[in-house]
Design an enzyme around this catalytic site. Structure first.
Site, PDB file in Angstrom:
ATOM      1  N   ARG A  40      65.172  54.840  96.936  1.00 35.33           N
ATOM      2  CA  ARG A  40      65.712  55.906  96.230  1.00 35.33           C
ATOM      3  C   ARG A  40      65.425  56.150  94.943  1.00 35.33           C
ATOM      4  NH1 ARG A  40      70.573  51.883  97.185  1.00 35.33           N
ATOM      5  NH2 ARG A  40      68.699  50.818  95.644  1.00 35.33           N
TER       6      ARG A  40
ATOM      7  N   SER B 123      75.199  50.362  99.244  1.00 31.70           N
ATOM      8  CA  SER B 123      75.812  49.699 100.324  1.00 31.70           C
ATOM      9  C   SER B 123      76.465  49.061  98.601  1.00 31.70           C
ATOM     10  CB  SER B 123      75.354  48.296 100.522  1.00 31.70           C
ATOM     11  OG  SER B 123      74.875  49.092 101.473  1.00 31.70           O
TER      12      SER B 123
END
Length: 161
Positions: A91, A129
């Protein structure tokens, strides 16, 4: 040569960023196995069976994707299932150091399994998450970050004492 890949992770829960990477990997590889790790070093919100179930529902429309739970080393899982590529998501630059170490260790353990890094689409780079779990558990709206079935599971989980 047709390559088969594994995308391992805890997926607690599976996010739109995960889904993006799986769908894109499925367009590159003949078969992609989403391997949901039991990971004893983490305390997941959902059981491994529930995480597998959610991932299967989210990815049900992708014919060359399978979802399985596993425990143990990812490299052993890959070998047992004939998977020659491990897909890892990056990311941000901060992810790279850990992922680089992991890829080198994987190569050391098995030279026949290669690691491929993929980056999510720009709109998913900030989603994790752990952030999604925290927002959901504090009563926030997570519908932009996860599939509707996952948002409902998070909402329901929040009500459990």
């Amino acid at each position: 040569m047709k390559r088969h890949a594994v995308y391992p992770g805890t997926f607690d829960p599976i996010t739109n960023g995960h889904q993006d990477l799986v769908r894109r990997a499925a367009s590159i590889f003949a078969r992609v196995v989403v391997a949901v790790a039991a990971n004893p070093n983490k305390t997941p919100l959902f059981t491994v069976d529930r995480r597998v179930e959610l991932a299967r529902q989210v990815l049900a429309d992708v014919p060359n994707v399978e979802v399985m739970g596993y425990a143990g080393l990812t490299i052993d899982f890959a070998r047992e299932h004939g998977l020659s590529v491990i897909v890892r998501g990056l990311r941000a630059v901060s992810d790279f150091e850990f992922e680089f170490q992991l890829a080198n260790m994987t190569r050391h353990l098995s030279s026949e399994v290669e690691t491929v890094f993929m980056t999510p689409q720009e709109q998913f780079t900030f989603i994790s998450s752990s952030l999604v779990r925290e927002i959901a558990l504090l009563g926030g709206d997570v519908h932009e970050f996860v599939h509707p079935v996952v948002a409902e599971a998070l909402r329901t989980q929040r009500r459990v004492p």
